[in-house]
Design an enzyme around this catalytic site. Structure first.
Site, PDB file in Angstrom:
ATOM      1  N   HIS B  82      50.867   2.939  65.947  1.00 48.88           N
ATOM      2  CA  HIS B  82      51.069   3.787  67.129  1.00 48.88           C
ATOM      3  C   HIS B  82      52.000   4.936  66.803  1.00 48.88           C
ATOM      4  O   HIS B  82      52.928   4.794  65.994  1.00 48.88           O
ATOM      5  CB  HIS B  82      51.567   2.979  68.327  1.00 48.88           C
ATOM      6  N   ASP B  84      53.465   6.795  69.332  1.00 44.45           N
ATOM      7  CA  ASP B  84      54.467   7.027  70.379  1.00 44.45           C
ATOM      8  C   ASP B  84      55.751   6.281  70.026  1.00 44.45           C
ATOM      9  O   ASP B  84      55.739   5.337  69.222  1.00 44.45           O
ATOM     10  CB  ASP B  84      53.953   6.598  71.764  1.00 44.45           C
ATOM     11  N   GLU B 148      51.847   2.303  72.925  1.00 43.02           N
ATOM     12  CA  GLU B 148      52.339   0.960  72.591  1.00 43.02           C
ATOM     13  C   GLU B 148      53.671   0.674  73.273  1.00 43.02           C
ATOM     14  O   GLU B 148      53.920  -0.434  73.745  1.00 43.02           O
ATOM     15  CB  GLU B 148      52.485   0.821  71.073  1.00 43.02           C
ATOM     16  N   GLU B 149      54.507   1.695  73.375  1.00 43.26           N
ATOM     17  CA  GLU B 149      55.841   1.480  73.960  1.00 43.26           C
ATOM     18  C   GLU B 149      55.809   1.424  75.483  1.00 43.26           C
ATOM     19  O   GLU B 149      56.851   1.196  76.117  1.00 43.26           O
ATOM     20  CB  GLU B 149      56.809   2.573  73.492  1.00 43.26           C
ATOM     21  N   ASP B 175      53.957  -3.172  62.088  1.00 45.96           N
ATOM     22  CA  ASP B 175      54.734  -2.675  63.234  1.00 45.96           C
ATOM     23  C   ASP B 175      55.907  -3.608  63.513  1.00 45.96           C
ATOM     24  O   ASP B 175      56.284  -3.799  64.662  1.00 45.96           O
ATOM     25  CB  ASP B 175      53.807  -2.573  64.456  1.00 45.96           C
ATOM     26  N   HIS B 208      74.039 -22.111 107.824  1.00 47.75           N
ATOM     27  CA  HIS B 208      75.458 -22.294 107.543  1.00 47.75           C
ATOM     28  C   HIS B 208      75.646 -23.667 106.896  1.00 47.75           C
ATOM     29  O   HIS B 208      75.184 -24.672 107.427  1.00 47.75           O
ATOM     30  CB  HIS B 208      76.236 -22.203 108.859  1.00 47.75           C
ATOM     31  N   THR B 310      79.409 -19.504 102.642  1.00 43.38           N
ATOM     32  CA  THR B 310      78.980 -20.882 102.830  1.00 43.38           C
ATOM     33  C   THR B 310      77.590 -20.916 103.440  1.00 43.38           C
ATOM     34  O   THR B 310      77.407 -21.211 104.609  1.00 43.38           O
ATOM     35  CB  THR B 310      79.978 -21.631 103.726  1.00 43.38           C
ATOM     36  N   ARG B 323      56.280 -20.356  75.554  1.00 47.60           N
ATOM     37  CA  ARG B 323      55.679 -19.815  74.337  1.00 47.60           C
ATOM     38  C   ARG B 323      54.681 -20.851  73.833  1.00 47.60           C
ATOM     39  O   ARG B 323      54.997 -22.048  73.790  1.00 47.60           O
ATOM     40  CB  ARG B 323      56.748 -19.560  73.275  1.00 47.60           C
ATOM     41  N   HIS B 422      64.095   0.602  68.772  1.00 44.65           N
ATOM     42  CA  HIS B 422      64.415   0.671  70.212  1.00 44.65           C
ATOM     43  C   HIS B 422      65.882   1.000  70.470  1.00 44.65           C
ATOM     44  O   HIS B 422      66.256   1.193  71.620  1.00 44.65           O
ATOM     45  CB  HIS B 422      64.061  -0.630  70.962  1.00 44.65           C
TER      46      HIS B 422
END
Lengths: 451, 451
Positions: B82, B84, B148-149, B175, B208, B310, B323, B422
């Site tokens: 990429h 960008d 891509e970003e 990348d 409350h 409270t 993941r 980044h």
């Protein structure tokens, strides 16, 4: 003739309306002058009734103090109330203007009508009613503050400074709600509070969950696991020593409360809940009034925005508070919690617990002559036996009265939840106001007989 | 003579600097024209190298596509990259201007130097290097995107539309980062993702905690208890069926990874953590690369401000992601989680689970000739055997290539974590750039021999 026959309701209503027209909003600095006007209104009234009355400045809004000590040998009663009110916003939700008291369906609609001008003024008129028949049967003191709605922060210093002057045998407060419309109520207990904040740290920064998930400590997961372990399957708090010294409910209390018009299904429906979970072995009212509990009041960590962000936060936190009951000391409980929570930290989680604040639980002995006097007064007004209830909340100033003045505190609430204190269209039933005046007068008569 | 002797580093550097000077920040609409300039720069370069090259518009920033198909019978390679870059902010943190490439200590400092202009352009120069010696040994296609970003949102539609044209035997992406400075790396696997949001409701409003604590359902406590039960004491996810079909690590992988220069104490220190908790029975790298896991990415509920309030909140929520590894399907896992979490709800808590997004795990067979070709190419450049690693993150576009083009994806990362993609002062070592050019050329040679 009873006191009832001497009650001039037209005059009592007109005077209360006058007080309600003063927009004494303590939170709003633009109402500074109104605070002074409301205080002066009360001082002048008490002065006309023959009290030695004054307006005492504080670091915030002034305190009205008045006393009439003409019953040698009789008990001394201190009546506490407040003349400040909540802000009126949102104004557009009010049917009639908040500071133009209007009667509809037998109710006075106005900000402060029930909280607390109406209830405080009922005591002023109660004293007036008695004075119209002769001398007061007790030595009477009024302490009316202007900062209850903003935390009463100058009241404790004031009480300390005037500790001798404020000495009393019993303190009477009317600033809340009865158990139910048909149930005159003496409230003889309040829960206390221990409030802590928990901070959990994992890594020293936010991490990408792809690159680090599976190895980096996750402080949110850690915090959840800590919280989950603070109560057991029976709904009991697991902090070691937490229940040490807790005063058990008496059979008398359990029986009394079981008679009260409470229905779990209706109670759950009133808050839109599907269940009322809590400590096993206790009824709902028992759990609310006489059992300690633990609730997370707030939690935060990681990404809270829209959509998904694959982050493992570096930090997370929660606010956790425990309601306490007689036999528990807030400082001790906070200390126990500070010791215990770190022991629950999973590997890799560093935990810090900060105590935020606490409040003492309060209970007046049911057999106390003052509780009995309040019950007798209510029975004379309503023609039925009152309920003896406790309440689940904490009123910090009650504990301050308790500790600084050493006197028992009677909560003789005249309002109802449906009065909507703090909300738009706050109201106070005229009948509750009038019965409140009578209750105050009869209560002083009953207490006067305790000499 | 090796290819190395024909590498004109001065010319290669000069051209990359020219590309780096174009501030092609895809997130910033004021750089619209720069996006077009960067795309045209690449198209023109590939055109000069004899590629059929064009700039294709998309709904967002354009795609550069180029192909040179002059190796009949040889494999077809698609190189993705990429052009960008990330926004440069905070500008004041840069030692030299982000779009004025500057060499210090053997490193090119510029936004996009490593991510991904430097790595993508290494492939362009790799092709040029080969062409300086004759025809390319493979049929070669370049697909260089400009979004891509900002999430590559127009790339999948583009691939779908050009599915036939983009057909390849293998896809090559550079990348990312190598395992460590001295470790040339072939990355042959990525984890997938299942991301859900959990909403827990108790009462229909905030309550409350004094009046209701002990009877009202607390959605924060409920959420904590749910989260705590999503992993067991061994760090394993408790969702039934979660591990079904998970590809176990091979002995070969365990042995390979155990040889890598990884040290738990240093890794923990690098993130400021006191421990690296995770699933029992697996090393840190195994847990990061080849084991599924579960992390709460965000949590909220109740009062998050200063001091104490409270309140028992009516609602609480959390973002939770898993993941995934080969053998797990994101849609199936999301479905399992949506079924399981509500079964953990304590009494009074109503739970809703919403699937946010998912990504397929990816793994290329270690014995694949393409993986072997990449290994051989790296060995020719670095003179040592490369590491065969996986990575813990997910690259959504890899799964799209996989599913739409059906070809294996080779990740031949040229950068390093210390390049600080980044971040301010992003850089790319000149030696990594030059080795990247050679790696690209050797890789195509190795793949060319697979005919």
């Amino acid at each position: 003739m009873t006191l009832n026959d001497h009650l001039d309701t037209a005059q009592a209503d007109q005077e209360l309306f006058e007080l309600l027209r003063i927009p004494s909003v303590s939170a709003d600095p633009t109402h500074q002058a109104d605070m002074g006007r409301a205080a002066e209104f009360l001082r002048a009234k008490l002065d006309r009734l023959g009290f030695e009355a004054r307006v005492d400045p504080t670091a915030g809004h002034p305190v009205v103090y008045a006393e009439r000590l003409k019953a040698p040998g009789a008990p001394t009663v201190l009546i506490y109330g407040h003349y400040d009110v909540q802000p009126e916003a949102p104004l557009e939700m009010w049917t009639t203007p908040p500071f133009e008291p209007t009667v509809r369906n037998g109710r006075i609609y106005a900000r402060g009508s029930t909280d607390d001008k109406g209830q405080a003024y009922a005591h002023v008129r109660g004293a007036e009613l008695l004075l119209s028949q002769g001398e007061l049967p007790v030595n009477l003191k009024f302490l009316l503050e202007g900062e209850e709605e903003v935390g009463s922060r100058n009241l404790e210093p004031y009480i300390r400074e005037h500790q001798d002057e404020l000495q009393a045998d019993v303190i009477v407060i009317s600033d809340g709600s009865r158990f139910a419309p048909d149930v005159p109520t003496v409230t003889y207990g309040l829960r206390g509070l221990s409030y802590v904040e928990v901070h959990v740290t994992g890594a020293n920064r936010d991490l990408h969950s792809g690159s680090y998930g599976g190895a980096a400590p996750n402080p949110i997961n850690a915090l959840a696991s800590i919280i989950a372990r603070l109560k057991d399957e029976q709904g009991r708090v697991t902090v070691p020593g937490f229940y040490d010294g807790v005063e058990e409910l008496t059979d008398q209390e359990r029986e009394m409360w079981a008679q009260l018009p409470h229905n779990d299904a209706e109670f759950a429906a009133s808050i839109g809940a599907t269940a009322l979970p809590g400590e096993a072995g206790y009824s709902t009212l028992e759990r609310l009034w006489a059992r300690p509990t633990l609730d997370v009041n707030g939690i935060w960590g990681g990404y809270q925005g829209e959509g998904s962000k694959t982050v493992i936060a570096g930090k997370a936190g929660a606010k956790i508070s425990m309601r306490l009951v007689p036999g528990q000391d807030p400082e001790r409980i906070t200390e126990l919690v500070k010791q215990y929570i770190p022991t629950l930290a999973p590997e890799g989680a560093q935990v810090e617990v900060v105590g935020l604040h606490g409040g003492q639980p309060v209970k007046v002995d049911l057999d106390s002559p003052y509780v009995q006097a309040a019950g007798a007064a209510l029975e004379r007004v309503y023609g039925k036996r009152p309920a003896y209830a406790r309440t689940g909340g904490s009123i910090p100033i009650v504990a301050a009265f308790r500790s600084l003045l050493g006197a028992p505190v009677l909560l003789v609430d005249m309002g109802l939840n449906e009065d909507a204190p703090h909300s738009p269209n706050e109201s106070f039933a005229l009948s509750d106001y009038h019965n409140g005046i009578l209750t105050s007068a009869y209560l002083l008569q009953e207490i006067g007989q305790l000499r």
